[in-house]
Design a protein around this motif. Structure first.
Motif, PDB file in Angstrom:
ATOM      1  N   LEU A 158      10.905 -30.022  14.593  1.00  0.00           N
ATOM      2  CA  LEU A 158      10.599 -31.273  14.841  1.00  0.00           C
ATOM      3  C   LEU A 158      10.896 -32.532  13.956  1.00  0.00           C
ATOM      4  O   LEU A 158      11.125 -33.756  14.043  1.00  0.00           O
ATOM      5  CB  LEU A 158       9.155 -31.550  15.522  1.00  0.00           C
ATOM      6  CG  LEU A 158       8.483 -30.795  16.671  1.00  0.00           C
ATOM      7  CD1 LEU A 158       7.240 -30.612  16.933  1.00  0.00           C
ATOM      8  CD2 LEU A 158       9.375 -31.204  17.814  1.00  0.00           C
ATOM      9  N   ILE A 159      10.522 -32.324  12.709  1.00  0.00           N
ATOM     10  CA  ILE A 159      10.761 -33.027  11.801  1.00  0.00           C
ATOM     11  C   ILE A 159      12.356 -33.262  11.362  1.00  0.00           C
ATOM     12  O   ILE A 159      12.860 -34.325  11.170  1.00  0.00           O
ATOM     13  CB  ILE A 159      10.196 -32.705  10.271  1.00  0.00           C
ATOM     14  CG1 ILE A 159       8.533 -32.957  10.409  1.00  0.00           C
ATOM     15  CG2 ILE A 159      10.523 -33.483   9.027  1.00  0.00           C
ATOM     16  CD1 ILE A 159       7.627 -32.241   9.576  1.00  0.00           C
ATOM     17  N   VAL A 160      13.216 -31.995  11.239  1.00  0.00           N
ATOM     18  CA  VAL A 160      14.438 -32.021  11.032  1.00  0.00           C
ATOM     19  C   VAL A 160      15.244 -32.785  12.148  1.00  0.00           C
ATOM     20  O   VAL A 160      16.238 -33.563  11.859  1.00  0.00           O
ATOM     21  CB  VAL A 160      15.274 -30.681  10.910  1.00  0.00           C
ATOM     22  CG1 VAL A 160      16.436 -30.380  10.941  1.00  0.00           C
ATOM     23  CG2 VAL A 160      14.527 -29.897   9.521  1.00  0.00           C
ATOM     24  N   LYS A 161      14.686 -32.710  13.372  1.00  0.00           N
ATOM     25  CA  LYS A 161      15.785 -33.436  14.333  1.00  0.00           C
ATOM     26  C   LYS A 161      15.014 -34.595  14.293  1.00  0.00           C
ATOM     27  O   LYS A 161      15.691 -35.557  15.284  1.00  0.00           O
ATOM     28  CB  LYS A 161      15.306 -32.557  15.797  1.00  0.00           C
ATOM     29  CG  LYS A 161      15.713 -31.335  16.261  1.00  0.00           C
ATOM     30  CD  LYS A 161      15.151 -30.858  17.348  1.00  0.00           C
ATOM     31  CE  LYS A 161      16.224 -29.663  17.952  1.00  0.00           C
ATOM     32  NZ  LYS A 161      15.653 -29.259  19.330  1.00  0.00           N
ATOM     33  N   GLY A 162      14.169 -35.177  13.710  1.00  0.00           N
ATOM     34  CA  GLY A 162      13.921 -36.636  13.858  1.00  0.00           C
ATOM     35  C   GLY A 162      12.818 -36.833  14.992  1.00  0.00           C
ATOM     36  O   GLY A 162      12.352 -38.116  14.883  1.00  0.00           O
ATOM     37  N   ILE A 163      12.480 -35.973  15.532  1.00  0.00           N
ATOM     38  CA  ILE A 163      11.331 -36.375  16.820  1.00  0.00           C
ATOM     39  C   ILE A 163       9.951 -36.674  15.985  1.00  0.00           C
ATOM     40  O   ILE A 163       9.387 -37.698  16.427  1.00  0.00           O
ATOM     41  CB  ILE A 163      11.079 -35.080  17.557  1.00  0.00           C
ATOM     42  CG1 ILE A 163      12.374 -34.593  18.040  1.00  0.00           C
ATOM     43  CG2 ILE A 163       9.864 -35.155  18.345  1.00  0.00           C
ATOM     44  CD1 ILE A 163      12.490 -33.257  18.913  1.00  0.00           C
ATOM     45  N   LEU A 164       9.788 -36.245  14.811  1.00  0.00           N
ATOM     46  CA  LEU A 164       8.635 -36.664  13.987  1.00  0.00           C
ATOM     47  C   LEU A 164       9.218 -37.591  13.016  1.00  0.00           C
ATOM     48  O   LEU A 164       9.901 -37.109  12.193  1.00  0.00           O
ATOM     49  CB  LEU A 164       7.817 -35.676  13.425  1.00  0.00           C
ATOM     50  CG  LEU A 164       6.904 -34.761  14.570  1.00  0.00           C
ATOM     51  CD1 LEU A 164       6.148 -33.699  13.638  1.00  0.00           C
ATOM     52  CD2 LEU A 164       6.099 -35.480  15.355  1.00  0.00           C
ATOM     53  N   GLU A 165       8.887 -39.003  13.004  1.00  0.00           N
ATOM     54  CA  GLU A 165       9.572 -39.913  11.985  1.00  0.00           C
ATOM     55  C   GLU A 165       8.707 -39.884  10.949  1.00  0.00           C
ATOM     56  O   GLU A 165       7.798 -39.583  10.762  1.00  0.00           O
ATOM     57  CB  GLU A 165       9.750 -41.159  12.823  1.00  0.00           C
ATOM     58  CG  GLU A 165      10.481 -41.268  14.101  1.00  0.00           C
ATOM     59  CD  GLU A 165      10.495 -42.596  14.744  1.00  0.00           C
ATOM     60  OE1 GLU A 165       9.822 -43.489  13.966  1.00  0.00           O
ATOM     61  OE2 GLU A 165      11.032 -42.869  15.571  1.00  0.00           O
ATOM     62  N   PRO A 166       9.636 -40.125   9.790  1.00  0.00           N
ATOM     63  CA  PRO A 166       9.100 -40.221   8.315  1.00  0.00           C
ATOM     64  C   PRO A 166       7.922 -41.080   8.363  1.00  0.00           C
ATOM     65  O   PRO A 166       8.107 -42.223   8.987  1.00  0.00           O
ATOM     66  CB  PRO A 166      10.110 -40.849   7.584  1.00  0.00           C
ATOM     67  CG  PRO A 166      11.429 -40.295   8.271  1.00  0.00           C
ATOM     68  CD  PRO A 166      11.034 -40.306   9.583  1.00  0.00           C
ATOM     69  N   ASP A 167       7.025 -40.854   7.596  1.00  0.00           N
ATOM     70  CA  ASP A 167       5.638 -41.365   7.479  1.00  0.00           C
ATOM     71  C   ASP A 167       4.959 -41.664   8.777  1.00  0.00           C
ATOM     72  O   ASP A 167       3.809 -42.297   8.681  1.00  0.00           O
ATOM     73  CB  ASP A 167       6.014 -42.867   6.871  1.00  0.00           C
ATOM     74  CG  ASP A 167       6.646 -42.864   5.403  1.00  0.00           C
ATOM     75  OD1 ASP A 167       5.999 -41.837   4.863  1.00  0.00           O
ATOM     76  OD2 ASP A 167       7.503 -43.421   5.391  1.00  0.00           O
ATOM     77  N   SER A 168       5.126 -40.787   9.906  1.00  0.00           N
ATOM     78  CA  SER A 168       4.355 -40.887  11.031  1.00  0.00           C
ATOM     79  C   SER A 168       3.200 -39.666  10.803  1.00  0.00           C
ATOM     80  O   SER A 168       3.385 -38.824   9.872  1.00  0.00           O
ATOM     81  CB  SER A 168       4.956 -40.404  12.062  1.00  0.00           C
ATOM     82  OG  SER A 168       5.430 -39.213  12.095  1.00  0.00           O
ATOM     83  N   GLN A 169       2.213 -40.151  11.212  1.00  0.00           N
ATOM     84  CA  GLN A 169       0.907 -39.191  11.044  1.00  0.00           C
ATOM     85  C   GLN A 169       0.913 -37.703  12.038  1.00  0.00           C
ATOM     86  O   GLN A 169       1.450 -37.728  13.206  1.00  0.00           O
ATOM     87  CB  GLN A 169      -0.392 -39.804  11.357  1.00  0.00           C
ATOM     88  CG  GLN A 169      -1.637 -39.059  10.865  1.00  0.00           C
ATOM     89  CD  GLN A 169      -2.882 -39.787  10.748  1.00  0.00           C
ATOM     90  OE1 GLN A 169      -2.688 -40.894  11.438  1.00  0.00           O
ATOM     91  NE2 GLN A 169      -3.866 -39.276  10.305  1.00  0.00           N
ATOM     92  N   MET A 170       0.641 -36.765  11.362  1.00  0.00           N
ATOM     93  CA  MET A 170       0.714 -35.471  11.972  1.00  0.00           C
ATOM     94  C   MET A 170      -0.578 -35.298  12.733  1.00  0.00           C
ATOM     95  O   MET A 170      -1.654 -36.177  12.212  1.00  0.00           O
ATOM     96  CB  MET A 170       0.569 -34.375  10.747  1.00  0.00           C
ATOM     97  CG  MET A 170       1.822 -34.187   9.905  1.00  0.00           C
ATOM     98  SD  MET A 170       3.145 -33.450  10.797  1.00  0.00           S
ATOM     99  CE  MET A 170       2.919 -31.587  11.028  1.00  0.00           C
ATOM    100  N   GLY A 180      -5.279 -38.073   6.445  1.00  0.00           N
ATOM    101  CA  GLY A 180      -4.624 -36.812   6.981  1.00  0.00           C
ATOM    102  C   GLY A 180      -3.359 -36.648   6.387  1.00  0.00           C
ATOM    103  O   GLY A 180      -3.190 -36.786   5.242  1.00  0.00           O
ATOM    104  N   ASN A 181      -2.430 -35.951   7.070  1.00  0.00           N
ATOM    105  CA  ASN A 181      -1.147 -35.476   6.672  1.00  0.00           C
ATOM    106  C   ASN A 181      -0.066 -36.370   7.373  1.00  0.00           C
ATOM    107  O   ASN A 181      -0.213 -36.741   8.557  1.00  0.00           O
ATOM    108  CB  ASN A 181      -0.944 -33.997   7.007  1.00  0.00           C
ATOM    109  CG  ASN A 181      -1.784 -33.283   6.266  1.00  0.00           C
ATOM    110  OD1 ASN A 181      -1.918 -33.232   5.122  1.00  0.00           O
ATOM    111  ND2 ASN A 181      -2.760 -32.541   6.872  1.00  0.00           N
TER     112      ASN A 181
END
Length: 124
Positions: free
Chosen positions: A23-35, A72-73
């Motif tokens: 999800l992170i590599v594909k950019g679905i979870l954007e940088p600095d977004s909360q887990m 959080g993360n």
């Protein structure tokens, strides 16, 4: 977002790590977004919070996420991770192709397989 396959031989925490990495590599979870919080994700997946904590620890150790005390993360914006993930994939692919060549798989068969996979992606 995260689905656990209980039939899979991989430990649950490893499945969670791999899913979040993708999800992170594909950019679905954007940088600095909360887990998702450990507690919320554990409840959603009906698993022990310690399992989520272990997965998050691995993701943090590998540089995919970073913690902020009391908040959080969060997703790391480290583009080197994306580059490394792609390089690792190409290295594995090279090994698989060499193995195929050794057992008599032709280049045309490999290209047919590659084209088939990438055509599937066009319809997603």
């Amino acid at each position: 977002m995260v689905v656990i396959d209980y039939q899979n031989r991989k430990p649950i925490y490893e499945q969670i790590v791999e899913r979040f990495q993708m999800l992170i590599v594909k950019g679905i979870l954007e940088p600095d977004s909360q887990m998702p919080s450990v507690r919320a994700l554990a409840t959603e997946l009906s698993i022990n919070p310690n399992t989520i904590q272990k997965a998050y620890a691995v993701l943090e150790q590998e540089g995919y996420i970073y913690p902020i005390k009391g908040r959080g993360n969060f997703v790391s914006g480290n583009q080197a991770l994306v580059k490394q993930k792609k390089e690792d994939f190409l290295l594995k692919l090279h090994g698989v192709l060499k193995e195929g060549k050794e057992i008599g798989v032709t280049g045309a068969q490999c290209l047919e397989c590659v084209n088939s996979v990438f055509k599937e992606g066009e319809h997603d």
